[in-house]
Design a protein around this motif. Structure first.
Motif, PDB file in Angstrom:
ATOM      1  N   HIS A  63      44.998  67.789  13.698  1.00  0.00           N
ATOM      2  CA  HIS A  63      46.387  67.472  14.016  1.00  0.00           C
ATOM      3  C   HIS A  63      46.453  67.093  15.484  1.00  0.00           C
ATOM      4  N   SER A  64      46.653  65.816  15.730  1.00  0.00           N
ATOM      5  CA  SER A  64      46.676  65.364  17.105  1.00  0.00           C
ATOM      6  C   SER A  64      47.958  65.823  17.791  1.00  0.00           C
ATOM      7  N   VAL A  65      47.823  66.299  19.012  1.00  0.00           N
ATOM      8  CA  VAL A  65      49.000  66.748  19.763  1.00  0.00           C
ATOM      9  C   VAL A  65      49.239  65.824  20.947  1.00  0.00           C
ATOM     10  N   ASP A  66      48.173  65.431  21.605  1.00  0.00           N
ATOM     11  CA  ASP A  66      48.310  64.531  22.750  1.00  0.00           C
ATOM     12  C   ASP A  66      47.146  63.546  22.705  1.00  0.00           C
ATOM     13  N   CYS A  67      47.492  62.282  22.818  1.00  0.00           N
ATOM     14  CA  CYS A  67      46.438  61.276  22.735  1.00  0.00           C
ATOM     15  C   CYS A  67      46.711  60.163  23.730  1.00  0.00           C
ATOM     16  N   VAL A  68      45.742  59.881  24.589  1.00  0.00           N
ATOM     17  CA  VAL A  68      45.881  58.790  25.554  1.00  0.00           C
ATOM     18  C   VAL A  68      44.962  57.655  25.103  1.00  0.00           C
ATOM     19  N   PRO A  69      45.537  56.540  24.650  1.00  0.00           N
ATOM     20  CA  PRO A  69      44.704  55.477  24.077  1.00  0.00           C
ATOM     21  C   PRO A  69      43.822  54.773  25.097  1.00  0.00           C
ATOM     22  N   ASN A  70      44.297  54.695  26.326  1.00  0.00           N
ATOM     23  CA  ASN A  70      43.521  53.974  27.324  1.00  0.00           C
ATOM     24  C   ASN A  70      43.334  54.876  28.537  1.00  0.00           C
ATOM     25  N   ALA A  71      42.517  55.891  28.352  1.00  0.00           N
ATOM     26  CA  ALA A  71      42.426  56.913  29.384  1.00  0.00           C
ATOM     27  C   ALA A  71      41.687  56.408  30.614  1.00  0.00           C
ATOM     28  N   ILE A  72      40.542  55.809  30.392  1.00  0.00           N
ATOM     29  CA  ILE A  72      39.734  55.368  31.518  1.00  0.00           C
ATOM     30  C   ILE A  72      38.722  54.353  31.003  1.00  0.00           C
ATOM     31  N   ALA A  73      38.237  53.553  31.894  1.00  0.00           N
ATOM     32  CA  ALA A  73      37.237  52.572  31.488  1.00  0.00           C
ATOM     33  C   ALA A  73      36.074  52.611  32.461  1.00  0.00           C
ATOM     34  N   PHE A  74      34.914  52.246  31.959  1.00  0.00           N
ATOM     35  CA  PHE A  74      33.746  52.210  32.840  1.00  0.00           C
ATOM     36  C   PHE A  74      32.771  51.167  32.326  1.00  0.00           C
ATOM     37  N   ASN A  75      31.852  50.814  33.175  1.00  0.00           N
ATOM     38  CA  ASN A  75      30.879  49.792  32.803  1.00  0.00           C
ATOM     39  C   ASN A  75      29.533  50.408  32.501  1.00  0.00           C
ATOM     40  N   ILE A  76      28.865  49.821  31.540  1.00  0.00           N
ATOM     41  CA  ILE A  76      27.475  50.189  31.331  1.00  0.00           C
ATOM     42  C   ILE A  76      26.646  48.964  31.707  1.00  0.00           C
ATOM     43  N   ASP A  77      25.730  49.155  32.611  1.00  0.00           N
ATOM     44  CA  ASP A  77      24.905  48.039  33.079  1.00  0.00           C
ATOM     45  C   ASP A  77      23.553  48.067  32.382  1.00  0.00           C
ATOM     46  N   HIS A  78      22.885  46.970  32.553  1.00  0.00           N
ATOM     47  CA  HIS A  78      21.567  46.864  31.956  1.00  0.00           C
ATOM     48  C   HIS A  78      20.582  47.728  32.738  1.00  0.00           C
ATOM     49  N   PRO A  79      19.768  48.517  32.051  1.00  0.00           N
ATOM     50  CA  PRO A  79      18.758  49.268  32.808  1.00  0.00           C
ATOM     51  C   PRO A  79      17.737  48.282  33.362  1.00  0.00           C
ATOM     52  N   GLY A  80      17.375  48.465  34.609  1.00  0.00           N
ATOM     53  CA  GLY A  80      16.538  47.463  35.263  1.00  0.00           C
ATOM     54  C   GLY A  80      15.117  47.372  34.753  1.00  0.00           C
ATOM     55  N   ASN A  81      14.661  48.415  34.073  1.00  0.00           N
ATOM     56  CA  ASN A  81      13.240  48.487  33.754  1.00  0.00           C
ATOM     57  C   ASN A  81      12.837  47.808  32.452  1.00  0.00           C
ATOM     58  N   LEU A  82      13.770  47.099  31.804  1.00  0.00           N
ATOM     59  CA  LEU A  82      13.417  46.444  30.539  1.00  0.00           C
ATOM     60  C   LEU A  82      13.045  44.992  30.767  1.00  0.00           C
ATOM     61  N   GLY A  83      12.171  44.497  29.909  1.00  0.00           N
ATOM     62  CA  GLY A  83      11.790  43.082  29.975  1.00  0.00           C
ATOM     63  C   GLY A  83      12.887  42.195  29.394  1.00  0.00           C
ATOM     64  N   PRO A  84      12.620  40.901  29.282  1.00  0.00           N
ATOM     65  CA  PRO A  84      13.628  39.996  28.725  1.00  0.00           C
ATOM     66  C   PRO A  84      13.774  40.214  27.207  1.00  0.00           C
ATOM     67  N   PRO A  85      14.849  39.757  26.581  1.00  0.00           N
ATOM     68  CA  PRO A  85      16.021  39.151  27.222  1.00  0.00           C
ATOM     69  C   PRO A  85      16.964  40.223  27.749  1.00  0.00           C
ATOM     70  N   ARG A  86      17.846  39.796  28.619  1.00  0.00           N
ATOM     71  CA  ARG A  86      18.738  40.791  29.203  1.00  0.00           C
ATOM     72  C   ARG A  86      20.111  40.770  28.533  1.00  0.00           C
ATOM     73  N   LEU A  87      20.847  39.673  28.737  1.00  0.00           N
ATOM     74  CA  LEU A  87      22.183  39.646  28.152  1.00  0.00           C
ATOM     75  C   LEU A  87      22.225  38.645  27.010  1.00  0.00           C
ATOM     76  N   VAL A  88      22.229  39.164  25.815  1.00  0.00           N
ATOM     77  CA  VAL A  88      22.323  38.316  24.639  1.00  0.00           C
ATOM     78  C   VAL A  88      23.571  38.751  23.888  1.00  0.00           C
ATOM     79  N   ALA A  89      24.364  37.780  23.474  1.00  0.00           N
ATOM     80  CA  ALA A  89      25.562  38.133  22.723  1.00  0.00           C
ATOM     81  C   ALA A  89      25.168  38.617  21.338  1.00  0.00           C
ATOM     82  N   ASN A  90      26.029  39.391  20.754  1.00  0.00           N
ATOM     83  CA  ASN A  90      25.863  39.807  19.364  1.00  0.00           C
ATOM     84  C   ASN A  90      24.547  40.534  19.113  1.00  0.00           C
ATOM     85  N   GLN A  91      24.209  41.496  19.990  1.00  0.00           N
ATOM     86  CA  GLN A  91      22.954  42.219  19.777  1.00  0.00           C
ATOM     87  C   GLN A  91      23.192  43.574  19.139  1.00  0.00           C
TER      88      GLN A  91
END
Lengths: 279, 423
Positions: B380-408
């Motif tokens: 039973h929800s009593v209090d809910c904040v839909p957009n509480a906070i946002a943050f970024n997740i970056d690519h870990p530097g130690n992986l080989g290619p490819p880096r940013l591929v859509a739809n992965q």
């Protein structure tokens, strides 16, 4: 991958009123679609019916039987030397065509609203297809009528060749009325019961079940302004060889039909554009 | 460049008659209201109308796939109806170059009494294909729909899935220069959807221009390069599809606060709630790294602590749920405090949720935090904040290619590769 050359067609969609148009050229451009639509309408009508296409014939025959019993045997309407059933049938056939085709044309937009609001095509197709469908049914009935008349001793003559023209004339009568009503019918569904009543009255204002000799002489010129009077009388002329005299009223009624048809096309063409928004 | 423009829309507007509102008014105004609906003469004031579209202008170049986004009732379908000629605009004009084919509804022209075969020909005719074209493509259509065995059965005997698949297959053969598609991606199972998506991409690579409306944001983002957003009949955002989509999702999720919530700490007392009437129990949220430093960006695979401050006096059997939503608003991960049988004590406390390794793909994530009572197996929800906070997740530097591929996908799963047998 083949790249098809883009067609040089251009479409301009613009607000406001355009000039007056009959919409006939657009209909012609889509004749293939029209043909398919008509074929589908005809085949759909009798699918799911055990007796199928026979209903086209059974319905008017049953009506005829009823009317023969009431007017021919109970009321004993004087039809001259013509046997009542054949007299009534030759009037009933064109009248029923007019009645059903008018209804079909008037209802065509309401009935096909789902299609109209989802895809663009020449909307004139709808009333025309409705009328053609009814004419097809009537053509079947006409064949039965000819056979029946033969059984009563009226040998088919060369005049029967004019029958298709007459059928088309009746269909045009119906289309002219139907076009006027089709767009009005969409926002005002009141039109349907009204039309049923008017058509009902119209049958009694036309010499379908009784001969026009029963009409007082001095009223006859007005009575004959009804285009369906002439259609019915012409049918009797070509089937039963009943004499006919084309009076001035005939030409007036002919002009009336042509005017109705062309104005109906214009009214339909301008009304058709707004129909989707007022459904 | 301008010769490449195939659709030009200029100040299109569409006005409808507003339905009369029957209130507690007298007979006379009721009668007038009734008449207004039917007879133009009685409609004199502007409030008798509403504008479904207002001053919409845009241009589309040849070969573009343009996504049109907007919530229900924002005017998307009205716009497509105008462009396909079904209805006329009240103001403005549109110019389209080339053959226009439109599919505003899957199954237009289908009749339940007719067989699949008959319907294919009939629907094809209504979509503007000639019978010769349909005949030539008939096998392809049936093959695409995958219902060969039932093609001669009346479509009323079809399952609804078979019905829409056949209907869509006919439409997929549309090869007009300009294609107008309204919500056609929602058809069939996922395999079929993928097939139809490919079909659209192929149509576009042939140089066709496609305008399309869909609520399926991932599909829109995958198919389109650009798009625009409609809100109450006006274009509120136009351009790159990713920006338009994220704006749309904010609208859908009723995120009114346009403040940038990418931060490490946020006071939640005044943050918008799902339901205004709810109590404010959630006080603040803070994101910390392994070393207890405030963060608003981590690397994929890093540890993350979410600290939630609450003031709870009355809720029994309390629970927390933290939803991770990606930039298109999909839930990618859910953390339940009940998974650990954790019960936060009453009073003003700070609870910490520690994730040892966040293995999500790089991107922007938003947190939705829900607090309530879990009793008898029910949340039973009593209090809910839909957009509480946002943050970024970056690519870990130690992986080989490819880096940013859509739809992965959603996860960045660490894995190792090695040769186990060599010949």
């Amino acid at each position: 991958m083949s790249v098809t050359p883009a067609s040089s067609e251009e479409h301009v969609i613009e607000a406001g009123h355009r000039g007056i148009s009959l919409g006939v050229s657009a209909l012609w451009a889509q004749r293939e679609l029209g043909w398919i639509f008509i074929r589908r309408q005809i085949s759909l009508r009798y699918r799911q019916m055990a007796l199928g296409i026979f209903w086209a014939v059974l319905e008017p025959l049953a009506f005829l039987l009823l009317m023969s019993a009431v007017f021919g045997m109970l009321l004993r309407v004087d039809t001259g030397n013509y046997p009542y059933p054949i007299f009534a049938f030759s009037g009933l056939m064109p009248w029923l065509l007019f009645n059903k085709a008018t209804m079909a044309a008037a209802q065509s937009l309401v009935d096909n609203m789902a299609l109209i609001s989802k895809v663009y095509f020449s909307r004139l197709l709808l009333p025309v297809a409705g009328v053609v469908r009814e004419t097809f049914d009537s053509a079947v009935v006409f064949v039965i009528l000819v056979i029946l008349a033969w059984m009563f001793g009226y040998t088919p003559g060369w005049k029967l060749l004019l029958a298709p023209i007459l059928l088309i004339y009746v269909a045009i009568n119906a289309l002219a009325v139907g076009l006027w009503l089709a767009c009005v019918m969409v926002p005002f569904r009141d039109v349907r019961p009204l039309l049923t009543l008017v058509l009902q009255a119209g049958m009694y204002a036309t010499p379908v079940l009784y001969p026009s000799t029963l009409v007082p002489e001095q009223l006859l010129p007005y009575y004959q302004l009804n285009p369906m009077y002439w259609s019915v009388e012409l049918f009797r002329w070509l089937l039963l060889d009943k004499s006919i005299e084309l009076s001035g009223s005939f030409w007036i009624s002919l002009i009336l039909v042509v005017t109705m048809l062309f104005s109906g096309l214009v009214v339909f063409d301008s009304g058709e554009k707004k129909v989707v928004d007022v459904q | 460049m301008s010769s490449d423009v195939v659709i030009r829309v200029d100040g299109i507007g569409k006005r409808y008659v507003a339905p009369h509102k029957f209130g507690r008014d007298n007979l006379r105004s009721r009668l007038i209201g009734h008449l207004k609906e039917f007879i133009p003469f009685f409609r004199q004031s502007e409030e008798d109308y509403f504008w479904a579209l207002k001053d919409v202008s845009f241009e589309v170049k040849r070969g573009d796939i343009v996504g049109i986004l907007g919530r229900n009732g924002s005017g998307k379908s009205t716009l497509l109806k105008i462009l396909s000629g079904v209805t006329l605009p009240t103001t403005g004009r549109a110019w389209l170059k080339g053959r226009v084919g439109s599919l505003l509804e899957v199954g237009t022209g289908f009749h339940p009494e007719m067989t699949g075969r008959e319907n294919v020909f009939f629907a094809g005719a209504f979509l503007g294909l000639s019978q010769r074209e349909v005949r030539a493509k008939f096998d392809e259509i049936v093959d695409f729909s995958g219902i060969e065995d039932f093609i001669d059965l009346p479509v009323k005997r079809y399952s609804s899935g078979m019905y829409v698949r056949l209907a869509y297959s006919v439409a997929s053969m549309l090869r007009s220069d300009i294609l107008i598609l309204d919500e056609v991606m929602a058809v069939g199972d996922s395999a079929f959807r993928e097939k139809s998506q490919k079909n659209i991409t192929r149509a576009a690579s042939d140089g066709r221009t496609i305008l399309f409306v869909s609520h399926n944001i991932p599909a829109v983002k995958q198919l389109c390069q650009s798009g625009f957003l409609l809100n109450r009949g006006s274009i509120t955002r136009t351009g790159n599809i990713a920006e338009v989509a994220s704006q749309y999702l904010r609208e859908v999720q009723k995120i009114q606060d346009n403040i940038d919530v990418v931060c490490s700490y946020r006071d939640l007392v005044d943050a918008p709630r799902f339901d205004e009437l709810r109590k404010v129990i959630l006080k603040s949220v803070e994101l910390l790294s392994e070393q207890l430093e405030p963060v608003n960006a981590i690397k994929s695979g890093d540890s993350l602590r979410i600290r939630i401050k609450i003031a709870n006096t009355s809720v029994q059997e309390p629970y927390f749920t933290v939803f991770f939503l990606n930039d298109v608003g999909e839930r990618v991960m859910t953390l339940y405090s009940t998974h650990n049988f954790y019960k936060v004590p009453t009073g003003e406390v700070i609870a910490e949720c520690k994730i040892p390794s966040v293995q999500l793909v790089p991107g922007l994530y938003r947190l939705m935090i829900d607090f309530g009572s879990f009793a008898l197996g029910q949340f039973h929800s009593v209090d809910c904040v839909p957009n509480a906070i946002a943050f970024n997740i970056d690519h870990p530097g130690n992986l080989g290619p490819p880096r940013l591929v859509a739809n992965q996908g959603y996860l960045l799963q660490p894995a190792s590769w090695e040769t186990v047998s060599a010949s």
